[in-house]
Write an enzyme that holds these catalytic residues in place. Structure first.
Site, short mmCIF file in Angstrom:
data_model
loop_
_atom_site.label_atom_id
_atom_site.label_comp_id
_atom_site.label_asym_id
_atom_site.label_seq_id
_atom_site.Cartn_x
_atom_site.Cartn_y
_atom_site.Cartn_z
N CYS A 5 1.16 -1.01 -0.01
CA CYS A 5 -0.40 -0.10 -0.17
C CYS A 5 1.06 1.44 -0.43
O CYS A 5 1.88 1.33 0.86
CB CYS A 5 -0.68 -0.24 1.27
SG CYS A 5 -1.91 1.74 1.46
N ASP A 56 -0.01 -6.14 -0.12
CA ASP A 56 -0.76 -7.20 -0.73
C ASP A 56 -0.69 -7.82 -1.54
O ASP A 56 0.24 -7.57 -2.27
CB ASP A 56 -1.05 -5.66 -1.68
CG ASP A 56 -2.33 -4.58 -1.18
OD1 ASP A 56 -2.84 -4.93 -0.06
OD2 ASP A 56 -2.04 -3.45 -1.21
#
Length: 272
Positions: A177, A184
């Site tokens: 992120c 992620d």
């Protein structure tokens, strides 16, 4: 300003107690696209961002809580992406709102998202089924890797003397992120027609996203642009199926305009 730093991402916030569409935070796509040489009026792809919402809830007209799941589809041509935490907060703002049925909820969500995205967003109750992804898994290749970022397109090579039409799959995509730094995780499904792409180089390239900070949609567009530039396929489709966070997962998909790539109904990965 509509930048990630201006959003609620990474901040401690109270969950909403009433319906509030202003919680949705759009981020213009143009800046990230310009960084990789894409122009808004000459995009080399079409496609969409497909969100799976696992925690949709509201009250019926008599005040009884209702729950459901939903699939939200934002067109890639929409000028804005929707920041994920703002979408979660917005969906939670529906918890105390009254609707006649799930169709009314979906219609309201679609209308609110369309305004913020700047394009027609569709919302349907339910989720795609789990399914096996046809294609060749490249994660089992026996090779050394020591490049974890920034994304390195020099790993991408193709053999112009060997034509191919294939689907390559990797579960090893990881990015971070750009605001919170949280990881992620995703599966990449790459379909193409054209010069055969070197699988080891593709895997090394995907792993080079490991320390990269970028939104899911931006990562997929970077992969699409880099593969087109370095390997020059005649047709290309790139989809990333990211794992769930906060009751949501996102599946950005970019494809050469006018090509269906033999794609049928969408499916979910077991990790989702």
């Amino acid at each position: 300003m509509n930048t990630p730093e201006d959003s609620l991402l990474g901040r401690e916030v109270a969950y909403p107690s009433q319906y509030d569409p202003d919680l949705l935070f759009p981020i213009p796509r143009a800046a990230a696209r310009a960084e990789i040489g894409l122009e808004a009026d000459a995009l080399p792809f079409t496609g969409h961002d497909r969100w799976h919402a696992y925690e949709l809830a509201w009250l019926d007209l008599r005040g009884k809580p209702q729950v459901a799941t939903a699939t939200l589809t934002v067109p890639a041509q929409a000028p804005n992406l929707i920041e994920s935490k703002s979408l979660k907060l917005y969906l939670n703002s529906l918890n105390a709102a009254r609707f006649e049925d799930v169709q009314a909820v979906c219609a309201r969500v679609a209308a609110d998202l369309s305004v913020r995205a700047g394009g027609e967003v569709t919302v349907q109750a339910g989720l795609p089924p789990f399914g096996e992804q046809p294609g060749t898994l490249i994660d089992t290749l026996d090779l050394d890797i020591d490049d974890y970022g920034p994304p390195n397109p020099t790993h991408l090579v193709a053999d112009a003397g060997d034509a191919a039409s294939e689907t390559l799959v990797s579960h090893l995509l990881k990015s971070n992120c750009p605001v919170t730094g949280q990881p992620d995780w995703g599966t990449v499904v790459l379909r193409y027609d054209g010069a055969r792409i070197d699988r080891a180089g593709l895997l090394r390239y995907l792993v080079s996203f490991r320390d990269h900070a970028g939104f899911h949609e931006q990562c997929v567009e970077r992969i699409f642009a880099d593969v087109m530039t370095r390997c020059a396929p005649q047709r290309l489709s790139v989809e990333a199926r990211y794992t769930r966070r906060g009751g949501l997962d996102i599946n950005p998909w970019r494809i050469t305009p006018g090509w269906d790539a033999g794609i049928t109904a969408p499916v979910r990965e077991l990790r989702q």
